[in-house]
Design a protein around this motif. Sequence first.
Motif, PDB file in Angstrom:
ATOM      1  N   PRO A 186     -67.563  18.836  63.945  1.00 59.10           N
ATOM      2  CA  PRO A 186     -68.989  19.090  63.722  1.00 59.10           C
ATOM      3  C   PRO A 186     -69.832  17.828  63.860  1.00 59.10           C
ATOM      4  N   ARG A 187     -69.239  16.655  63.678  1.00 54.53           N
ATOM      5  CA  ARG A 187     -70.010  15.415  63.744  1.00 54.53           C
ATOM      6  C   ARG A 187     -70.207  14.926  65.168  1.00 54.53           C
ATOM      7  N   SER A 188     -69.690  15.681  66.130  1.00 53.65           N
ATOM      8  CA  SER A 188     -69.906  15.277  67.516  1.00 53.65           C
ATOM      9  C   SER A 188     -71.286  15.762  67.953  1.00 53.65           C
ATOM     10  N   GLY A 189     -71.788  15.205  69.039  1.00 52.85           N
ATOM     11  CA  GLY A 189     -73.096  15.616  69.551  1.00 52.85           C
ATOM     12  C   GLY A 189     -73.013  16.876  70.395  1.00 52.85           C
ATOM     13  N   LEU A 225     -83.279  18.861  54.893  1.00 59.14           N
ATOM     14  CA  LEU A 225     -82.920  17.452  54.874  1.00 59.14           C
ATOM     15  C   LEU A 225     -84.155  16.601  54.689  1.00 59.14           C
ATOM     16  N   GLY A 226     -83.953  15.424  54.129  1.00 58.47           N
ATOM     17  CA  GLY A 226     -85.076  14.497  53.996  1.00 58.47           C
ATOM     18  C   GLY A 226     -84.655  13.313  53.157  1.00 58.47           C
ATOM     19  N   PRO A 227     -85.314  12.166  53.347  1.00 61.14           N
ATOM     20  CA  PRO A 227     -85.008  11.002  52.520  1.00 61.14           C
ATOM     21  C   PRO A 227     -85.353  11.303  51.052  1.00 61.14           C
ATOM     22  N   ASN A 228     -84.919  10.435  50.141  1.00 63.72           N
ATOM     23  CA  ASN A 228     -85.267  10.596  48.733  1.00 63.72           C
ATOM     24  C   ASN A 228     -86.778  10.676  48.579  1.00 63.72           C
ATOM     25  N   GLY A 229     -87.248  11.614  47.755  1.00 63.47           N
ATOM     26  CA  GLY A 229     -88.677  11.724  47.498  1.00 63.47           C
ATOM     27  C   GLY A 229     -89.462  12.347  48.637  1.00 63.47           C
ATOM     28  N   ALA A 230     -88.773  12.992  49.581  1.00 67.22           N
ATOM     29  CA  ALA A 230     -89.472  13.565  50.740  1.00 67.22           C
ATOM     30  C   ALA A 230     -90.223  14.847  50.381  1.00 67.22           C
ATOM     31  N   GLY A 231     -89.791  15.503  49.293  1.00 66.59           N
ATOM     32  CA  GLY A 231     -90.459  16.747  48.902  1.00 66.59           C
ATOM     33  C   GLY A 231     -89.550  17.970  48.927  1.00 66.59           C
ATOM     34  N   LYS A 232     -88.244  17.753  49.030  1.00 61.20           N
ATOM     35  CA  LYS A 232     -87.304  18.886  49.100  1.00 61.20           C
ATOM     36  C   LYS A 232     -87.318  19.700  47.796  1.00 61.20           C
ATOM     37  N   THR A 233     -87.165  19.002  46.668  1.00 58.73           N
ATOM     38  CA  THR A 233     -87.116  19.705  45.387  1.00 58.73           C
ATOM     39  C   THR A 233     -88.446  20.388  45.085  1.00 58.73           C
ATOM     40  N   THR A 234     -89.557  19.719  45.409  1.00 55.95           N
ATOM     41  CA  THR A 234     -90.877  20.336  45.214  1.00 55.95           C
ATOM     42  C   THR A 234     -90.997  21.603  46.052  1.00 55.95           C
ATOM     43  N   SER A 286     -78.985  18.667  51.076  1.00 61.09           N
ATOM     44  CA  SER A 286     -77.875  17.751  50.842  1.00 61.09           C
ATOM     45  C   SER A 286     -78.189  16.439  51.528  1.00 61.09           C
ATOM     46  N   HIS A 287     -77.727  15.364  50.880  1.00 61.43           N
ATOM     47  CA  HIS A 287     -77.840  14.065  51.538  1.00 61.43           C
ATOM     48  C   HIS A 287     -76.652  13.817  52.452  1.00 61.43           C
ATOM     49  N   GLN A 288     -75.633  14.681  52.309  1.00 63.74           N
ATOM     50  CA  GLN A 288     -74.440  14.551  53.151  1.00 63.74           C
ATOM     51  C   GLN A 288     -74.697  15.354  54.423  1.00 63.74           C
ATOM     52  N   ILE A 289     -75.174  14.649  55.447  1.00 66.09           N
ATOM     53  CA  ILE A 289     -75.596  15.350  56.654  1.00 66.09           C
ATOM     54  C   ILE A 289     -74.423  16.081  57.308  1.00 66.09           C
ATOM     55  N   GLY A 290     -73.219  15.519  57.180  1.00 68.33           N
ATOM     56  CA  GLY A 290     -72.028  16.155  57.746  1.00 68.33           C
ATOM     57  C   GLY A 290     -71.806  17.565  57.207  1.00 68.33           C
ATOM     58  N   GLN A 291     -72.165  17.787  55.954  1.00 66.13           N
ATOM     59  CA  GLN A 291     -72.000  19.120  55.358  1.00 66.13           C
ATOM     60  C   GLN A 291     -73.012  20.097  55.937  1.00 66.13           C
ATOM     61  N   VAL A 292     -74.244  19.611  56.092  1.00 69.90           N
ATOM     62  CA  VAL A 292     -75.295  20.455  56.659  1.00 69.90           C
ATOM     63  C   VAL A 292     -74.924  20.806  58.103  1.00 69.90           C
ATOM     64  N   GLU A 293     -74.378  19.808  58.798  1.00 71.63           N
ATOM     65  CA  GLU A 293     -73.980  19.990  60.195  1.00 71.63           C
ATOM     66  C   GLU A 293     -72.928  21.090  60.331  1.00 71.63           C
ATOM     67  N   ARG A 294     -72.035  21.212  59.355  1.00 75.33           N
ATOM     68  CA  ARG A 294     -71.001  22.246  59.375  1.00 75.33           C
ATOM     69  C   ARG A 294     -71.559  23.617  59.019  1.00 75.33           C
TER      70      ARG A 294
END
Lengths: 132, 301
Positions: free
Chosen positions: A9-12, B35-44, B183-191
């Motif tokens: 999944p981490r691939s492009g 997704l978003g950096p800390n304080g981007a407004g996700k929780t709001t 999630s801050h773990q982008i790999g999880q969102v990607e899956r």
Amino acid sequence: MPVVLTVDPRSGVPIYLQVIDQVKRSVALGVLVAGEQLPTVKQLALDLTINPNTVAKAYRELERDGVIETAAGRGSFVRGNGVAETTKAAATDVARDAFEGAVREAKSIGLSAEEIRKLASAAIDRWFREDA
Amino acid sequence: MSTISIKNLRKTYGPYVAVDDLSFEIPEACVFGLLGPNGAGKTTTFKCMLDLARATSGSVLYDGAPLVPETFERIAYVPERSVLYEWMTVAEHVEMQRRAYRGFSVPRAHELLAQFGIDLRKKARALSKGMRTATMVALAIARESDILIFDEPTSGLDPINQRHVLNLIINESARGATVIFSSHQIGQVERAAERIAVIDRGRLALEGAVDDLKADRKIVEAILPSENFALNGLVGDPRILRLDRTGRIVRALTLHDASDVLAKFEALGASGLRIVDLNLEDIFLYAVSPADATADVVEGR
């Protein structure tokens, strides 16, 4: 035989394309044979921890390409009719992608068409040596 | 089942703008990653979706209708911070949920808690951060809701339990539930996610299907004949989202037509041409990095 598919999944490369590629490759290699059942969308999604709609999209495209067929309520199967053709087409797809990538890479590092052609025919000669 | 539409959502706290003109749609049965950096407004954004914070303007619609109590009851929400009662046992939390929610399944809750290895007799204060998260996720999923809103549902969990939470999300989606999670773990969102939205400083920076974003966005890398080489016709090309130059190396972020852009570079006499795939982390970082920095690089020829 259980189908062993893996995705990165981490691939492009979009995940649904990775699933399509792997199924085609498995058919080309004879790991998946005519009439063999594929995992359900939900099962494959859970096995690979990927989105079910992504798996469903891959299955739809494989069906459109004639690699698999889906019977309502029974699941998805490797196409029985003309499996030789499917196999050949799947093998060609896989090989073409690999070959195109290699040529693009060679061109980008500055090799001429003539030089790439020489490399290709040298590689063919080496791998088909026993046929001569 | 529900399609959720967020329309021109704005939330201010005094002079502070937490969410600004946010619009996107979450299709039915979709797993949607926020997704978003800390304080981007996700929780709001989540709080506004649940009416736990009143939107300053704009709206959140469920199948075209504003949130009503009947809809609210169909939403299972896991907030970012623990809402467990410290003095209560896990079993007492299960009982409390059973009384509070009509669809709540006690056997399913017990099954899920056992999968995470959580002892029902433990008091919440004896649970680690990860086990608190797991308990909240288990209690939410046992409600068998149509809509699940999870704010950081894997925080504090080990990799095995993180993977388990993702599979639970996938399972919920496969039975037709709509799941939106951050999630801050982008790999999880990607899956797990089919679609994502990236929020940056309260505004929508990017939105789309993960696989489409990956297919459409590529980097074209080229080596120019000289450092001051003019990129005639490429600056301002609508297919190039940004152009970064470092000495003779130029990297163009392209939309849709990477091969055409590559051909254009080639025609200009560039060498070492390469099309590079981008993963979701790369795409995310491009989406949230300041655009004015790009302009400087482009100008600095």
